[in-house]
Design a protein around this motif. Structure first.
Motif, PDB file in Angstrom:
ATOM      1  N   UNK A 114      -2.173  21.610  71.848  1.00  0.00           N
ATOM      2  CA  UNK A 114      -3.246  20.940  70.951  1.00  0.00           C
ATOM      3  C   UNK A 114      -2.745  20.803  69.590  1.00  0.00           C
ATOM      4  N   UNK A 115      -2.095  21.720  68.941  1.00  0.00           N
ATOM      5  CA  UNK A 115      -1.861  21.910  67.592  1.00  0.00           C
ATOM      6  C   UNK A 115      -0.808  20.993  67.443  1.00  0.00           C
ATOM      7  N   UNK A 116       0.178  20.785  68.094  1.00  0.00           N
ATOM      8  CA  UNK A 116       1.307  19.814  67.918  1.00  0.00           C
ATOM      9  C   UNK A 116       0.659  18.380  67.992  1.00  0.00           C
ATOM     10  N   UNK A 117      -0.226  18.186  68.772  1.00  0.00           N
ATOM     11  CA  UNK A 117      -1.022  16.796  68.704  1.00  0.00           C
ATOM     12  C   UNK A 117      -1.766  16.531  67.384  1.00  0.00           C
ATOM     13  N   UNK A 118      -2.458  17.724  67.061  1.00  0.00           N
ATOM     14  CA  UNK A 118      -3.361  17.340  65.981  1.00  0.00           C
ATOM     15  C   UNK A 118      -2.756  17.733  64.814  1.00  0.00           C
ATOM     16  N   UNK A 119      -1.398  18.069  64.538  1.00  0.00           N
ATOM     17  CA  UNK A 119      -0.841  18.359  63.442  1.00  0.00           C
ATOM     18  C   UNK A 119       0.718  17.936  63.295  1.00  0.00           C
ATOM     19  N   UNK A 120       0.913  16.430  63.503  1.00  0.00           N
ATOM     20  CA  UNK A 120       2.536  15.883  63.570  1.00  0.00           C
ATOM     21  C   UNK A 120       3.191  16.224  62.273  1.00  0.00           C
ATOM     22  N   UNK A 121       2.609  16.696  61.227  1.00  0.00           N
ATOM     23  CA  UNK A 121       3.227  17.169  59.911  1.00  0.00           C
ATOM     24  C   UNK A 121       3.942  18.421  60.059  1.00  0.00           C
ATOM     25  N   UNK A 122       3.495  19.069  60.959  1.00  0.00           N
ATOM     26  CA  UNK A 122       3.963  20.632  61.147  1.00  0.00           C
ATOM     27  C   UNK A 122       5.215  20.740  61.754  1.00  0.00           C
ATOM     28  N   UNK A 123       6.480  21.191  61.037  1.00  0.00           N
ATOM     29  CA  UNK A 123       7.458  21.295  61.689  1.00  0.00           C
ATOM     30  C   UNK A 123       7.539  22.561  62.518  1.00  0.00           C
ATOM     31  N   UNK A 124       6.761  23.553  62.147  1.00  0.00           N
ATOM     32  CA  UNK A 124       6.651  24.735  62.762  1.00  0.00           C
ATOM     33  C   UNK A 124       5.155  25.484  62.359  1.00  0.00           C
ATOM     34  N   UNK A 125       4.786  26.430  63.062  1.00  0.00           N
ATOM     35  CA  UNK A 125       3.392  27.083  62.714  1.00  0.00           C
ATOM     36  C   UNK A 125       3.441  28.686  63.045  1.00  0.00           C
ATOM     37  N   UNK A 126       2.839  29.462  62.608  1.00  0.00           N
ATOM     38  CA  UNK A 126       2.650  30.866  62.943  1.00  0.00           C
ATOM     39  C   UNK A 126       1.463  30.946  63.799  1.00  0.00           C
ATOM     40  N   UNK A 127       1.132  31.878  64.523  1.00  0.00           N
ATOM     41  CA  UNK A 127      -0.089  32.204  64.966  1.00  0.00           C
ATOM     42  C   UNK A 127      -0.495  33.435  64.339  1.00  0.00           C
ATOM     43  N   UNK A 128      -2.060  33.915  64.926  1.00  0.00           N
ATOM     44  CA  UNK A 128      -2.780  34.961  64.306  1.00  0.00           C
ATOM     45  C   UNK A 128      -2.208  36.300  65.103  1.00  0.00           C
TER      46      UNK A 128
END
Length: 512
Positions: A114-128
């Protein structure tokens, strides 16, 4: 929107989950169960278990993961090296780095999709990261590291790679150089800086939760900090030209490392004594005594004195922390945990610097490309249109030029008084330069001197102390840069031409 049906029908999965089995703290089975309990369709991700050569549970691993994971065997014994090996063999469009003492909640993969869909500007992300503690020391450890993680994820502009739970586009990871094993856990910072410098955004997916097991052992804390500091040392002592390298600011131990260079300190001490003695009566003023103390320690002992003091501070902090784990309060343990880690990092940095001293290469020359080392300088500042560093009343630089006669240009804007009125004396390898070899103009000193066959020598100077208004620092000369040019000064007309050429070059550099 991401079409997971198409992805699942294709040859490559959406995610490659990379789990290094080094340093699992007895939790790798819990980690495995977390990944096999995901609510997302199993075809969307592959699990790559990267096995180090010293892993002992091969039979249990094969029985537990048979048919559900790829086992990749690597020569590395470090988490970062194992992650890099797993990434090199991964097939997914997204790499998902984690650790074997961490386990995800069941909805992590679904939330990541879902995060990939919601944030197309993110090349990556860290979780909690959610801490799991089992003793009071692990609680203090978790509180300390969680505060750092929260700062990185929510406040710091780019330090957002957390190898406990980091998702990234595979191609961007490769473009940014990937995780470098030789840098240890400092590789996370280097990779994050590389993403930021190339314009790639890294997000923070707080709702995707990972449980991270804190071991709560002082010896493991020491091992981890040493690993990080050694990686930092290898990075700072190497050639740093990759995008993002300039974002990783050197700590003060590295910035001040030349202040413990014994030959430089000896030359600064020599300059102070030779300059001051003819001007002194039977009683030395306080400023001369302070300067004598300032340079005699490094000249005689190098950095041994500060390393001994750092060792004693770290040993004392560890002794107190060890005692507190048995009888102290939680607040006291937390307070001394931070104190121990801070003193340990300081000590380890000093030890690493001592080991590489003389072999370091700086991507940014503070005073010019021909200055190999410098001692007795304050931080960069700006005034009257100049970017410069104040020297102390005594300072020394190791310069490199051609063997034989050279002209050295010391650019020094007249911020305290005209240069010819200051009363500065220059010394080359301890010997004072003849006054006839020193020529001052509006904003520079031109020195004619002979360098040895190596082309390397130490240039030092001493001058009266200058005090700025409201400034407690000991100030000497403001220095923009130092240039070394082969050959002697020519006529006054040639000198004027040389000065104009140097001024044009440096002014253009300042505008850039």
């Amino acid at each position: 929107m991401l079409d997971v049906t198409t992805i699942s029908d294709g040859a490559c999965p959406l995610f490659s989950i990379i789990i290094p089995l080094e340093f699992h703290r007895g939790q790798w089975e819990q980690s495995w169960l977390g990944w096999t309990s995901q609510t997302a369709d199993r075809s969307l991700y592959e699990i790559i278990l990267v096995v180090p050569p010293d892993f002992t549970g091969h039979a249990e691993l094969k029985a537990l993961a048979a048919g559900q994971a790829r086992l990749e065997f690597a020569d590395s014994v470090h988490d970062i090296g194992l992650c890099a090996a797993g990434a090199a063999r991964a097939r997914g469009r997204y790499l998902f780095f984690t650790e074997s003492h961490c386990w995800p909640e069941p909805d992590v993969i679904a939330l990541c999709i879902r995060a990939i869909d919601d944030h197309p500007d993110w090349a990556g992300f860290s979780c909690r990261s959610v801490p799991v503690c089992h003793n009071r020391l692990s609680e203090a450890e978790a509180a300390m590291y969680q505060a750092d993680i929260e700062f990185g994820m929510k406040q710091h502009p780019w330090r957002k790679v957390l190898d406990q739970c980091f998702v990234t586009q595979h191609d961007v990871y490769r473009e940014c150089g990937g995780l470098r094993e030789e840098l240890g856990h400092f590789a996370e910072w280097v990779l994050a800086a590389g993403y930021h410098a190339r314009g790639y955004a890294i997000g923070y997916l707080e709702e995707a939760r990972f449980h991270h097991y804190y071991i709560g052992r002082i010896g493991e804390l020491k091992t981890f900090t040493l690993d990080f500091v050694q990686g930092e040392s290898r990075f700072l002592s190497g050639d740093r030209h990759d995008p993002g390298s300039d974002l990783l600011e050197a700590p003060f131990e590295w910035k001040d490392r030349d202040n413990f260079d014994r030959p430089l300190a000896f030359n600064a001490l020599n300059a102070m004594v030779r300059y001051s003695l003819p001007r002194l009566s039977w009683k030395w003023p306080d400023e001369e005594l302070r300067a004598l103390w300032r340079w005699s320690g490094p000249a005689l002992f190098g950095d041994r004195r500060v390393r001994v003091a750092a060792f004693l501070a770290a040993a004392y902090a560890r002794l107190v922390l060890t005692a507190l784990t048995a009888v102290g309060s939680r607040d006291a343990i937390a307070r001394w945990m931070k104190r121990y880690i801070a003193s340990l990092i300081h000590l380890q940095r000093l030890v690493c610097i001592s080991r590489v001293r003389g072999h370091t290469r700086s991507a940014k020359k503070l005073l010019g490309d021909q200055v190999l080392a410098q001692l007795g300088f304050h931080e960069l500042e700006s005034a009257a249109g100049h970017a410069f560093r104040w020297s102390e009343p005594q300072a020394a630089v190791r310069i490199k030029g051609a063997p034989g006669r050279n002209t050295v240009c010391v650019r020094s804007p007249a911020l305290r008084e005209p240069l010819d009125k200051i009363g500065v004396q220059f010394y080359l390898d301890g010997a004072p330069l003849d006054r006839a070899a020193i020529e001052s103009s509006l904003d520079r000193y031109m020195l004619s001197l002979d360098l040895p066959q190596t082309g390397i020598a130490i240039l030092a100077w001493a001058c009266p102390e200058f005090r700025g208004i409201g400034d407690v620092r000991r100030l000497g000369l403001p220095v923009v840069d130092i240039e070394v040019n082969p050959g002697a000064r020519g006529s006054a007309q040639e000198d004027s031409g040389l000065s104009a050429a140097i001024s044009h070059t440096t002014d253009a550099s300042d505008r850039d």
